[in-house]
Design a protein around this motif. Structure first.
Motif, PDB file in Angstrom:
ATOM      1  N   HIS A  78       0.812  -1.220   0.000  1.00 42.11           N
ATOM      2  CA  HIS A  78       0.000   0.000   0.000  1.00 42.11           C
ATOM      3  C   HIS A  78       0.846   1.270   0.000  1.00 42.11           C
ATOM      4  O   HIS A  78       1.935   1.307   0.576  1.00 42.11           O
ATOM      5  N   ASP A  89       6.564   1.490   5.895  1.00 38.28           N
ATOM      6  CA  ASP A  89       5.369   0.650   6.015  1.00 38.28           C
ATOM      7  C   ASP A  89       4.542   0.773   4.737  1.00 38.28           C
ATOM      8  O   ASP A  89       4.062   1.860   4.406  1.00 38.28           O
ATOM      9  N   GLY A  90       4.364  -0.313   4.051  1.00 34.85           N
ATOM     10  CA  GLY A  90       3.562  -0.320   2.826  1.00 34.85           C
ATOM     11  C   GLY A  90       4.380   0.034   1.602  1.00 34.85           C
ATOM     12  O   GLY A  90       4.703  -0.826   0.783  1.00 34.85           O
ATOM     13  N   GLU A 123      -4.740   0.855   2.712  1.00 27.98           N
ATOM     14  CA  GLU A 123      -4.676  -0.371   3.519  1.00 27.98           C
ATOM     15  C   GLU A 123      -4.873  -0.054   4.994  1.00 27.98           C
ATOM     16  O   GLU A 123      -5.415  -0.846   5.756  1.00 27.98           O
ATOM     17  N   GLU A 124      -4.419   1.116   5.412  1.00 28.78           N
ATOM     18  CA  GLU A 124      -4.365   1.401   6.849  1.00 28.78           C
ATOM     19  C   GLU A 124      -5.744   1.620   7.472  1.00 28.78           C
ATOM     20  O   GLU A 124      -5.932   1.384   8.655  1.00 28.78           O
ATOM     21  N   HIS A 188       7.343  -6.436   3.052  1.00 31.18           N
ATOM     22  CA  HIS A 188       6.930  -5.450   4.044  1.00 31.18           C
ATOM     23  C   HIS A 188       7.977  -5.357   5.148  1.00 31.18           C
ATOM     24  O   HIS A 188       8.629  -6.349   5.466  1.00 31.18           O
ATOM     25  N   GLN A 191       8.002  -4.590  11.284  1.00 28.50           N
ATOM     26  CA  GLN A 191       7.210  -3.867  12.286  1.00 28.50           C
ATOM     27  C   GLN A 191       7.287  -4.512  13.656  1.00 28.50           C
ATOM     28  O   GLN A 191       6.434  -4.271  14.513  1.00 28.50           O
ATOM     29  N   THR A 354      -1.657  -6.210  10.015  1.00 30.17           N
ATOM     30  CA  THR A 354      -2.404  -6.721   8.871  1.00 30.17           C
ATOM     31  C   THR A 354      -1.754  -6.219   7.581  1.00 30.17           C
ATOM     32  O   THR A 354      -0.955  -5.291   7.607  1.00 30.17           O
ATOM     33  N   HIS A 355      -2.119  -6.860   6.486  1.00 33.73           N
ATOM     34  CA  HIS A 355      -1.470  -6.542   5.210  1.00 33.73           C
ATOM     35  C   HIS A 355      -2.449  -6.792   4.079  1.00 33.73           C
ATOM     36  O   HIS A 355      -3.385  -7.587   4.211  1.00 33.73           O
TER      37      HIS A 355
HETATM   38 MN    MN Z   1       1.571  -1.913   6.052  1.00 34.65          MN
END
Ligand code: MN
Ligand code: GLV
Ligand code: MN
Length: 404
Positions: A78, A89-90, A123-124, A188, A191, A354-355
């Motif tokens: 994302h 992130d993404g 996505e978030e 990804h 995290q 989540t993804h």
């Molecule tokens: Mn992400």
């Protein structure tokens, strides 16, 4: 020789500039910042020899045709961030496969299948109370009722898409035929701290946690903070505070459960009036769907008991849920082999975030490659992956892409 890790850094820096002002990166879907990021990604995709288009959900799609009649491997992540989030992130999961394809192009490698790189808009779920919009559209599980959901300014998702130049009525057409798709791969940032603890640059994801989110509205009665007697007060924030503590207690005492109240608003939110109304979120995550469902039910029950105890009105609504998703064994084995070819051990680890990949589990086999992040930090400006680790991830991805 191209330093692919540093190519990733410079692309990610350009993308980090596509942000609202303030600390870290804030890039919400269907905004000018999203548009600016799409311009950067489009140029990078074209540089890697991809034919680029924007689909009706705002997903940027870069496609490289394989041999005639070949099936398609979908790869992506994302473009959006949380508020004041990080630069990886993404978006790193879009940048790395673009560079992996460019690397393969430089090497003159023949690709065995068609490849599409997808940069999903949302996505978030930060702007609208839904998530995985673009990935669900492609997987054929998009629920059109979410188009009526509103952001904090009161605008609907539908209007945001239309203002962005999209036609949401075409989203239903985006779903792919299972027979045409080989699988979905997402790279990804981890995290979390596991890869760092194990001194591994990259790892293979075993499963993605399930999630559910609730909105809880507590209504009491306001009054003068100095004159309203304590006895019989109907203070909405006192009821909400008990719910916050209960969410945390559930998380602290239940194995494999993460439980968070991340958003809360108070009305009238003034120093000398008893709170009239509080809206709060409650989010539960677990690799076990049963554990997560039990926690959601427990907080609804607790809210009703609190309403009776403090003479409040409390409405609790589940606004979002997604099941836990294991990654596909065959695809993950193939990814492990690719990682091992470039010197990684192929360490396996679960995902607590989540993804987009979780939405694709409804369409095709999924696999995920995690890249080590410093101090396990994410959803914060300090989020970081090193050029060296990204370089290794690009090598592993190129091995994977040519393995079909
Ligand atoms: Mn992400
Ligand atoms: C997204 O990063 C999420 O896990 O909520
Ligand atoms: Mn995130």
């Amino acid at each position: 020789m191209t330093d692919w890790g540093h190519r990733a850094v410079s692309l990610l820096e350009k993308l980090a500039d596509c942000s609202e002002s303030g600390p870290g990166v804030t890039r919400l879907p269907y905004t000018p910042e999203h548009r600016a990021a799409l311009d950067v990604l489009r140029a990078a995709m074209e540089g890697a020899g991809l034919a680029v288009s924007l689909d009706a959900a705002g997903t940027l799609v870069g496609r490289r045709e394989g041999p005639p009649g070949s099936k398609c491997l979908l790869v992506g992540s994302h473009q959006d961030s949380v508020r004041q989030g990080g630069a990886y992130d993404g978006i790193m999961g879009v940048v790395l496969p673009i560079l992996a394809l460019e690397k393969l192009q430089d090497e003159g490698a023949n690709l065995p299948c068609t490849i599409e790189i997808l940069a999903f808009a949302d996505e978030e779920g930060v702007r609208f109370p839904t998530a995985l919009t673009g990935s669900r559209a492609v997987a054929g599980t998009f629920d059109p009722s979410v188009l009526d959901m509103r952001d904090s300014q009161g605008g609907t998702l539908r209007d945001a898409m239309v203002s962005f130049g999209l036609d949401p009525d075409q989203i239903a057409e985006l779903s792919r035929d299972q027979a045409d798709v080989l699988g979905f791969l997402e790279a990804h940032i981890e995290q979390g701290p596991l890869l760092e603890e194990e001194d591994e640059a990259i790892g293979i994801v075993t499963a993605i946690c399930g999630i559910e989110r609730h909105q809880i509205v507590v209504t009491g009665e306001t009054g003068h903070a100095g004159t309203l007697p304590m006895a019989g007060r109907r203070d909405a924030l006192v009821g909400a505070a008990a719910i916050v503590s209960e969410v945390d207690r559930l998380g602290q005492t239940t194995t494999d459960l993460r439980a968070t109240v991340g958003a809360l608003s108070v009305e009238p939110n003034v120093v000398n009036a008893v709170p009239q109304m509080v809206k709060l979120s409650a989010e539960f995550r677990s690799p076990s769907d049963e554990t997560r469902l039990n926690a959601g039910q427990a907080i609804h029950d607790f809210a009703q008991a609190m309403a009776a105890k403090r003479n409040l009105k409390i409405e609790a609504t589940k606004t979002y849920s997604q099941m836990a998703q294991p990654c596909d064994i065959n695809m993950s084995n193939r990814l492990t082999e690719a990682a091992q070819k470039v010197g990684a051990s192929g360490l396996k680890l679960p995902s607590g975030a989540t993804h987009d990949a979780s939405a694709f589990a409804d369409l095709c086999p999924i696999a995920m490659l995690f890249v080590r992040c410093r101090d396990g930090v994410s959803h914060k400006p300090e989020e970081y992956a090193s050029p060296k680790d990204m370089d290794l991830a690009i090598s592993a991805l190129s091995q994977f892409l040519k393995s079909f």
